[in-house]
Design an enzyme around this catalytic site. Structure first.
Site, PDB file in Angstrom:
ATOM      1  N   ASP A  59       0.592  -1.273   0.132  1.00  0.00           N
ATOM      2  CA  ASP A  59       0.000   0.038  -0.043  1.00  0.00           C
ATOM      3  C   ASP A  59       0.805   1.311   0.052  1.00  0.00           C
ATOM      4  O   ASP A  59       0.666   2.297  -0.567  1.00  0.00           O
ATOM      5  CB  ASP A  59      -0.789  -0.231   1.145  1.00  0.00           C
TER       6      ASP A  59
ATOM      7  N   ASP B 227      -4.062  10.341   4.264  1.00  0.00           N
ATOM      8  CA  ASP B 227      -4.224  11.317   5.446  1.00  0.00           C
ATOM      9  C   ASP B 227      -3.118  12.239   5.563  1.00  0.00           C
ATOM     10  O   ASP B 227      -2.107  12.328   4.707  1.00  0.00           O
ATOM     11  CB  ASP B 227      -4.236  10.378   6.688  1.00  0.00           C
TER      12      ASP B 227
ATOM     13  N   SER C  16      -5.666   6.011  10.819  1.00  0.00           N
ATOM     14  CA  SER C  16      -6.692   6.632  11.668  1.00  0.00           C
ATOM     15  C   SER C  16      -7.620   5.167  12.454  1.00  0.00           C
ATOM     16  O   SER C  16      -7.893   5.457  13.647  1.00  0.00           O
ATOM     17  CB  SER C  16      -7.804   7.270  10.962  1.00  0.00           C
ATOM     18  N   LEU C  17      -7.659   4.254  11.460  1.00  0.00           N
ATOM     19  CA  LEU C  17      -8.259   2.929  12.118  1.00  0.00           C
ATOM     20  C   LEU C  17      -7.459   2.448  13.448  1.00  0.00           C
ATOM     21  O   LEU C  17      -7.826   2.146  14.534  1.00  0.00           O
ATOM     22  CB  LEU C  17      -8.302   1.887  10.982  1.00  0.00           C
ATOM     23  N   SER C  18      -6.063   2.672  13.333  1.00  0.00           N
ATOM     24  CA  SER C  18      -5.271   2.026  14.386  1.00  0.00           C
ATOM     25  C   SER C  18      -5.368   2.832  15.697  1.00  0.00           C
ATOM     26  O   SER C  18      -5.058   2.277  16.715  1.00  0.00           O
ATOM     27  CB  SER C  18      -3.934   1.769  13.820  1.00  0.00           C
TER      28      SER C  18
END
Length: 295
Positions: free
Chosen positions: A75, A149, A192-194
């Site tokens: 990614d 981000d 952000s998820l982490s």
């Protein structure tokens, strides 16, 4: 038909797959324009009958008719391609040579199918929102935008920072934290998820503001419409802070004024017909996986 190939590099185990891709492109009479440092790293391992066309800057692609840029890696490699395709509307297809492969979702075993999809244009195009950074000093050269981000962070092991945050000039909150993330829907499944942020569908018109290690129990991530301009004032015991767009980083001081907004153009991300966001969530992030529910 011309496509561009981009990669940061490779490990020995990837050579067979790279060779398979190059052979399949040649078999289908598709011209590969290769990222120059990647080409030089391949030369000792893969015999080229003649030197292929190469590129090393975004401007090099301007004079070519590139129908797709293929990212070979994980990614992070795919995020790099934003710096090369920019606003040219060149779609990006990610082949996963990395670990998770959330954005670069096409597996090594699907290389032949991916080339077939490119040749016959049987892929699906996902339009992904980018965010744009404005500042009162030059930052990030002529690529002030990100797919995943934007973040503000304390530098090294310094004390936490205070980040005064505004939506269209109206005060939102002062975050006492190690940092702050503003993610696009695409980036909602990343950093952000982490940090406790929600998963947002790629087509949602929103940004997610997520604090990093906040020193307030009542501060949580918040989802805001992406037509907002989000601006910041930063202060802390240290005079220097870190500012990032995806994997690119700049050091700033507390005199720098920062604001992010939705970029005017989008990134076209390609996937094969049988892939979708829900499938990727379940199989890459194990979302909803339960031994009691074999589906």
């Amino acid at each position: 038909m011309q496509i561009a190939l981009y990669s940061r590099g490779f490990i020995t185990e990837d050579l067979a797959n790279i060779r398979q891709l190059l052979d399949e492109l040649q078999r289908q009479e598709i011209t590969a324009v290769i990222y120059e440092p990647f080409y030089h790293s391949l030369q000792p391992h893969i015999p080229f009958k003649e030197r292929p066309a190469t590129f090393s800057r975004a401007e090099d692609l301007n004079s070519m008719t590139i129908e797709c840029l293929v990212s070979l890696g994980g990614d992070g490699t795919l995020l790099d391609t934003v710096c090369y395709v920019r606003d040219k509307n060149i779609p990006v297809l990610g082949v996963n040579f990395g670990r998770l492969g959330f954005l670069a979702s096409i597996g090594k075993e699907e290389i032949q199918a991916a080339v077939h999809a490119l040749l016959h244009r049987t892929y699906v195009v996902d339009k992904r929102t980018l965010l744009h950074l404005d500042a009162n000093i030059p930052l990030f050269g002529d690529v002030p935008y990100a797919l995943n981000d934007f973040t503000i962070h304390k530098k090294d092991t310094s004390a936490m920072v205070k980040i005064h945050t505004y939506l269209n000039g109206a005060f939102l909150n002062t975050y006492w934290a190690d940092g702050l993330i503003v993610s696009t829907p695409t980036g909602s499944t990343g950093y952000s998820l982490s940090c406790g942020g929600p998963v947002v569908f790629p087509e949602a018109g929103s940004f997610v503001i997520t604090p990093v290690a906040p020193h307030n129990l009542n501060v949580r991530p918040i989802v805001v419409p992406d037509n907002n301009i989000i601006s910041f004032e930063v202060e802390g015991r240290s005079d220097l802070f870190l500012c990032t767009l995806d994997s690119r980083m700049e050091t700033i001081d507390n005199t720098v004024q920062l604001a992010v907004k939705k970029e005017e153009f989008k990134l076209s991300l390609l996937r094969l017909d049988d892939g979708n966001f829900l499938h990727t969530l379940r199989h890459k992030l194990l979302w909803g996986i339960d031994a009691r529910n074999p589906k």
